[in-house]
Each structure stands twice: as C-alpha cells, then as structure tokens.
Write a protein that holds these residues in place. Structure first.
Motif, PDB file in Angstrom:
ATOM      1  N   LYS A   1       0.829  -1.189   0.000  1.00 31.14           N
ATOM      2  CA  LYS A   1       0.000   0.000   0.000  1.00 31.14           C
ATOM      3  C   LYS A   1       0.869   1.246   0.000  1.00 31.14           C
ATOM      4  O   LYS A   1       1.902   1.303   0.655  1.00 31.14           O
ATOM      5  N   GLY A   2       0.419   2.255  -0.715  1.00 27.61           N
ATOM      6  CA  GLY A   2       1.139   3.514  -0.762  1.00 27.61           C
ATOM      7  C   GLY A   2       2.201   3.572  -1.828  1.00 27.61           C
ATOM      8  O   GLY A   2       2.706   4.642  -2.145  1.00 27.61           O
ATOM      9  N   ILE A   3       2.555   2.416  -2.383  1.00 28.79           N
ATOM     10  CA  ILE A   3       3.551   2.371  -3.458  1.00 28.79           C
ATOM     11  C   ILE A   3       2.828   2.196  -4.787  1.00 28.79           C
ATOM     12  O   ILE A   3       2.008   1.289  -4.930  1.00 28.79           O
ATOM     13  N   PRO A   4       3.095   3.072  -5.762  1.00 30.84           N
ATOM     14  CA  PRO A   4       2.432   2.928  -7.071  1.00 30.84           C
ATOM     15  C   PRO A   4       2.670   1.542  -7.658  1.00 30.84           C
ATOM     16  O   PRO A   4       3.758   0.966  -7.508  1.00 30.84           O
ATOM     17  N   LYS A   5       1.671   1.022  -8.314  1.00 33.58           N
ATOM     18  CA  LYS A   5       1.782  -0.325  -8.875  1.00 33.58           C
ATOM     19  C   LYS A   5       2.930  -0.425  -9.869  1.00 33.58           C
ATOM     20  O   LYS A   5       3.647  -1.436  -9.910  1.00 33.58           O
ATOM     21  N   TYR A   6       3.129   0.608 -10.667  1.00 35.36           N
ATOM     22  CA  TYR A   6       4.192   0.540 -11.675  1.00 35.36           C
ATOM     23  C   TYR A   6       5.565   0.455 -11.019  1.00 35.36           C
ATOM     24  O   TYR A   6       6.479  -0.189 -11.540  1.00 35.36           O
ATOM     25  N   THR A   7       5.703   1.090  -9.826  1.00 34.43           N
ATOM     26  CA  THR A   7       6.976   1.024  -9.104  1.00 34.43           C
ATOM     27  C   THR A   7       7.236  -0.390  -8.593  1.00 34.43           C
ATOM     28  O   THR A   7       8.350  -0.916  -8.702  1.00 34.43           O
ATOM     29  N   SER A   8       6.196  -1.015  -8.045  1.00 42.94           N
ATOM     30  CA  SER A   8       6.347  -2.379  -7.542  1.00 42.94           C
ATOM     31  C   SER A   8       6.679  -3.353  -8.662  1.00 42.94           C
ATOM     32  O   SER A   8       7.540  -4.228  -8.511  1.00 42.94           O
ATOM     33  N   ILE A   9       6.018  -3.180  -9.799  1.00 41.22           N
ATOM     34  CA  ILE A   9       6.270  -4.073 -10.931  1.00 41.22           C
ATOM     35  C   ILE A   9       7.685  -3.873 -11.466  1.00 41.22           C
ATOM     36  O   ILE A   9       8.406  -4.839 -11.738  1.00 41.22           O
ATOM     37  N   SER A  10       8.101  -2.613 -11.609  1.00 43.59           N
ATOM     38  CA  SER A  10       9.438  -2.338 -12.134  1.00 43.59           C
ATOM     39  C   SER A  10      10.513  -2.879 -11.192  1.00 43.59           C
ATOM     40  O   SER A  10      11.527  -3.429 -11.633  1.00 43.59           O
ATOM     41  N   LYS A  11      10.285  -2.760  -9.863  1.00 45.90           N
ATOM     42  CA  LYS A  11      11.254  -3.293  -8.897  1.00 45.90           C
ATOM     43  C   LYS A  11      11.366  -4.810  -9.016  1.00 45.90           C
ATOM     44  O   LYS A  11      12.449  -5.381  -8.904  1.00 45.90           O
ATOM     45  N   GLU A  12      10.241  -5.467  -9.250  1.00 44.04           N
ATOM     46  CA  GLU A  12      10.244  -6.920  -9.398  1.00 44.04           C
ATOM     47  C   GLU A  12      11.004  -7.332 -10.662  1.00 44.04           C
ATOM     48  O   GLU A  12      11.775  -8.296 -10.657  1.00 44.04           O
ATOM     49  N   LEU A  13      10.787  -6.586 -11.749  1.00 41.72           N
ATOM     50  CA  LEU A  13      11.502  -6.880 -12.998  1.00 41.72           C
ATOM     51  C   LEU A  13      13.006  -6.664 -12.831  1.00 41.72           C
ATOM     52  O   LEU A  13      13.823  -7.468 -13.281  1.00 41.72           O
ATOM     53  N   ILE A  14      13.376  -5.574 -12.170  1.00 43.79           N
ATOM     54  CA  ILE A  14      14.795  -5.277 -11.944  1.00 43.79           C
ATOM     55  C   ILE A  14      15.437  -6.346 -11.075  1.00 43.79           C
ATOM     56  O   ILE A  14      16.576  -6.747 -11.303  1.00 43.79           O
ATOM     57  N   GLN A  15      14.689  -6.817 -10.060  1.00 44.59           N
ATOM     58  CA  GLN A  15      15.224  -7.875  -9.191  1.00 44.59           C
ATOM     59  C   GLN A  15      15.515  -9.144  -9.992  1.00 44.59           C
ATOM     60  O   GLN A  15      16.523  -9.817  -9.779  1.00 44.59           O
ATOM     61  N   LYS A  16      14.645  -9.454 -10.949  1.00 40.46           N
ATOM     62  CA  LYS A  16      14.843 -10.641 -11.779  1.00 40.46           C
ATOM     63  C   LYS A  16      16.044 -10.469 -12.706  1.00 40.46           C
ATOM     64  O   LYS A  16      16.754 -11.429 -12.997  1.00 40.46           O
ATOM     65  N   ILE A  17      16.274  -9.246 -13.139  1.00 42.03           N
ATOM     66  CA  ILE A  17      17.460  -8.976 -13.971  1.00 42.03           C
ATOM     67  C   ILE A  17      18.722  -9.091 -13.122  1.00 42.03           C
ATOM     68  O   ILE A  17      19.695  -9.740 -13.502  1.00 42.03           O
ATOM     69  N   ALA A  18      18.693  -8.458 -11.939  1.00 39.52           N
ATOM     70  CA  ALA A  18      19.866  -8.458 -11.062  1.00 39.52           C
ATOM     71  C   ALA A  18      20.225  -9.863 -10.585  1.00 39.52           C
ATOM     72  O   ALA A  18      21.405 -10.179 -10.387  1.00 39.52           O
ATOM     73  N   SER A  19      19.214 -10.720 -10.423  1.00 34.75           N
ATOM     74  CA  SER A  19      19.460 -12.081  -9.939  1.00 34.75           C
ATOM     75  C   SER A  19      19.941 -13.015 -11.046  1.00 34.75           C
ATOM     76  O   SER A  19      20.381 -14.128 -10.778  1.00 34.75           O
ATOM     77  N   GLY A  20      19.840 -12.554 -12.297  1.00 35.01           N
ATOM     78  CA  GLY A  20      20.274 -13.384 -13.412  1.00 35.01           C
ATOM     79  C   GLY A  20      19.163 -14.184 -14.054  1.00 35.01           C
ATOM     80  O   GLY A  20      19.393 -14.935 -15.005  1.00 35.01           O
ATOM     81  N   GLU A  21      17.941 -14.034 -13.538  1.00 31.70           N
ATOM     82  CA  GLU A  21      16.819 -14.747 -14.156  1.00 31.70           C
ATOM     83  C   GLU A  21      16.614 -14.268 -15.595  1.00 31.70           C
ATOM     84  O   GLU A  21      16.301 -15.051 -16.483  1.00 31.70           O
ATOM     85  N   TYR A  22      16.795 -12.968 -15.800  1.00 28.39           N
ATOM     86  CA  TYR A  22      16.820 -12.403 -17.146  1.00 28.39           C
ATOM     87  C   TYR A  22      18.262 -12.036 -17.464  1.00 28.39           C
ATOM     88  O   TYR A  22      18.890 -11.281 -16.727  1.00 28.39           O
ATOM     89  N   GLN A  23      18.800 -12.560 -18.556  1.00 28.29           N
ATOM     90  CA  GLN A  23      20.180 -12.343 -18.956  1.00 28.29           C
ATOM     91  C   GLN A  23      20.276 -11.200 -19.976  1.00 28.29           C
ATOM     92  O   GLN A  23      19.281 -10.850 -20.615  1.00 28.29           O
ATOM     93  N   PRO A  24      21.467 -10.586 -20.136  1.00 25.81           N
ATOM     94  CA  PRO A  24      21.631  -9.546 -21.156  1.00 25.81           C
ATOM     95  C   PRO A  24      21.160 -10.024 -22.522  1.00 25.81           C
ATOM     96  O   PRO A  24      21.516 -11.113 -22.979  1.00 25.81           O
ATOM     97  N   GLY A  25      20.315  -9.194 -23.153  1.00 19.76           N
ATOM     98  CA  GLY A  25      19.766  -9.551 -24.451  1.00 19.76           C
ATOM     99  C   GLY A  25      18.437 -10.250 -24.383  1.00 19.76           C
ATOM    100  O   GLY A  25      17.729 -10.370 -25.394  1.00 19.76           O
ATOM    101  N   ASP A  26      18.046 -10.725 -23.170  1.00 22.39           N
ATOM    102  CA  ASP A  26      16.742 -11.387 -23.027  1.00 22.39           C
ATOM    103  C   ASP A  26      15.622 -10.362 -23.133  1.00 22.39           C
ATOM    104  O   ASP A  26      15.753  -9.214 -22.691  1.00 22.39           O
ATOM    105  N   LYS A  27      14.506 -10.810 -23.664  1.00 18.77           N
ATOM    106  CA  LYS A  27      13.321  -9.954 -23.738  1.00 18.77           C
ATOM    107  C   LYS A  27      12.536 -10.075 -22.449  1.00 18.77           C
ATOM    108  O   LYS A  27      12.252 -11.183 -21.984  1.00 18.77           O
TER     109      LYS A  27
END
Length: 258
Positions: free
Chosen positions: A3-29
């Motif tokens: 609550k209090g956090i815009p939905k787009y911020t929460s979604i973007s943070k989740e996507l970034i976490q997946k990139i940082a963890s290596g779930e999404y690799q450079p060049g992945d869509k």
C-alpha cells in the motif's frame, strides 16, 4: 503490491530484481505491456510506466517494434553466447548486440566467389564444401571495439545469387530458411583457443599485448547432410563467454543406453 507504493513502481522493482538475480540475462526480452497487464491485472498505462521505469534506471532498452531487452551492465562488458542452441544460431550478430545496448558495425574485408570450394576439420571430422562458394570475411564491432573476425563460406549451389542479398539486416540462417526454403537439420561446432600477438599479420584486433582468442569452426547442414555453410571465426577472449546447452532428450537417450 504494498500500500502507498504505485503499482508501476512495484512491478518495475520486481523486474529489476529478476534482472539483477540473473533470471533475465543480457539480451533477453522482458515481459511486454500485454504480458504485464495479464500477469498483474493492471492498465496499459501502468504496464507502460513499469517498463519505462526499468529502462530509465538503465536496466533495459526498448527497441521499437521488437520489445524491451535487458542491457549488458557487466563491468567488463563480456558477451555470453550459447553453443548447442539452434535458436541462438538463428539470431543475427547485429540483433544480439543491439538488444544488449551496443551499436554494431561490420567491415567487409573480402567478398569473393571461390570456384574450387573449401574444407574444414570440425569435431575431428573432415568436411568439404564443393564450389562454387561465396567467401565473406568480415570484422564485427560493438561500440567501435572489434569483437569478432568472421569468415563464412556459403554454398552457391544451394543458395544461388546469395551474394546479391543484404546479409546484415537478418541472420544467414533466416535467409537459408526463408529465401531458399532449406531444411536445416544439423549444426556442428568446435571451440578452440590461441594467442594473438600484436605483431601477428593475421591479427586485426589491434591489441597491445598478447591476447587470448577463441577459435570457432562450424558447419551447417541441410537435407542429406549437404553442407550449406562453413565458418571459421575468431573471438576476443577478454570480451566473450560461451555457454553450452543440450537437449533433455539427448540425456534421456544416453541414460537409456547405459
């Protein structure tokens, strides 16, 4: 969502976490707007802002008409390339680099027709590609850094007049499949290594000190083991990492024989 956090911020943070963890690799869509709408039950505006936030923070780049792709943020800018994946072979060199945030460039050193054909030793087997053969020797750059010294030999019997086509806008595999309707059934590749000294006359990498180089020898086959293409390329060892994949069914077959 908190609550209090815009939905787009929460979604973007989740996507970034997946990139940082290596779930999404450079060049992945990463997921598209429509996929985010379906997954998170949000509006198209929220989905669009989520992707824009990931891009603004430097984790991805949006390529018009293709999607949003993970940028290469590694300190040494290593490029990871997959061996054993036919899908990876189908992708063009330029597209791979652009998806990782690089600007590709090619310099053609030689483009000629050989009437006598060529041969190559790959995986301890001797292969002959009969003439006429189109030879293309290119230097492949990313952001003005030479990454790959590439020479390819293409069968003009199987691909007549391919020398008249634009071969930079899409991969050669795509041309074989779509233009010449070839049924490709196998790709053989051998990866070796050597050292290029600055004084080596065959060295185009302009390195100041002796540098490790990967050597890739490969062949692409169609039909009754007819060779479509033979490749011999050199990759900068300080810029590349190679990953290897295998098909699960091959493992199952091996285990069933043991």
């Amino acid at each position: 969502m908190k609550k209090g956090i815009p939905k787009y911020t929460s979604i973007s943070k989740e996507l970034i976490q997946k990139i940082a963890s290596g779930e999404y690799q450079p060049g992945d869509k990463i997921p598209s707007e429509n996929e985010l709408i379906t997954t998170y039950k949000v509006s198209n505006t929220t989905a669009r802002k989520s992707l824009s936030e990931v891009e603004l923070q430097g984790w991805a780049v949006r390529i018009k008409g293709k999607g949003t792709f993970v940028l290469n943020r590694s300190e040494d800018k290593h490029l990871t390339r997959v061996l054993g994946s036919f899908h990876a072979v189908k992708e063009s060199f330029n597209d791979k680099l652009m998806r990782e945030g690089f600007t590709p460039k090619s310099v053609i050193l030689e483009k000629t027709i050989l009437t006598e054909g060529v041969s190559s030793n790959i995986n301890n087997r001797h292969y002959i590609l009969s003439g006429p053969v189109l030879k293309i020797h290119k230097l492949r750059y990313a952001d003005n850094t030479l990454l790959k010294d590439e020479t390819k030999y293409i069968s003009l019997s199987l691909c007549p007049k391919i020398n008249m086509l634009d071969m930079d806008s899409r991969s050669l595999i795509s041309i074989y499949l779509e233009k010449y309707n070839l049924e490709l059934n196998n790709v053989e590749r051998t990866l070796g290594n050597t050292i290029f000294s600055p004084s080596d006359p065959n060295n185009y990498f302009e390195n100041d000190i002796p540098t490790a180089i990967f050597i890739l020898d490969g062949a692409i086959f169609c039909g009754d083991d007819q060779i479509v293409e033979i490749e011999k390329s050199y990759y900068r060892g300080d810029k590349y990492k190679f990953a290897i994949t295998t098909k699960p069914e091959l493992i199952r077959k091996k285990n069933s024989k043991d």
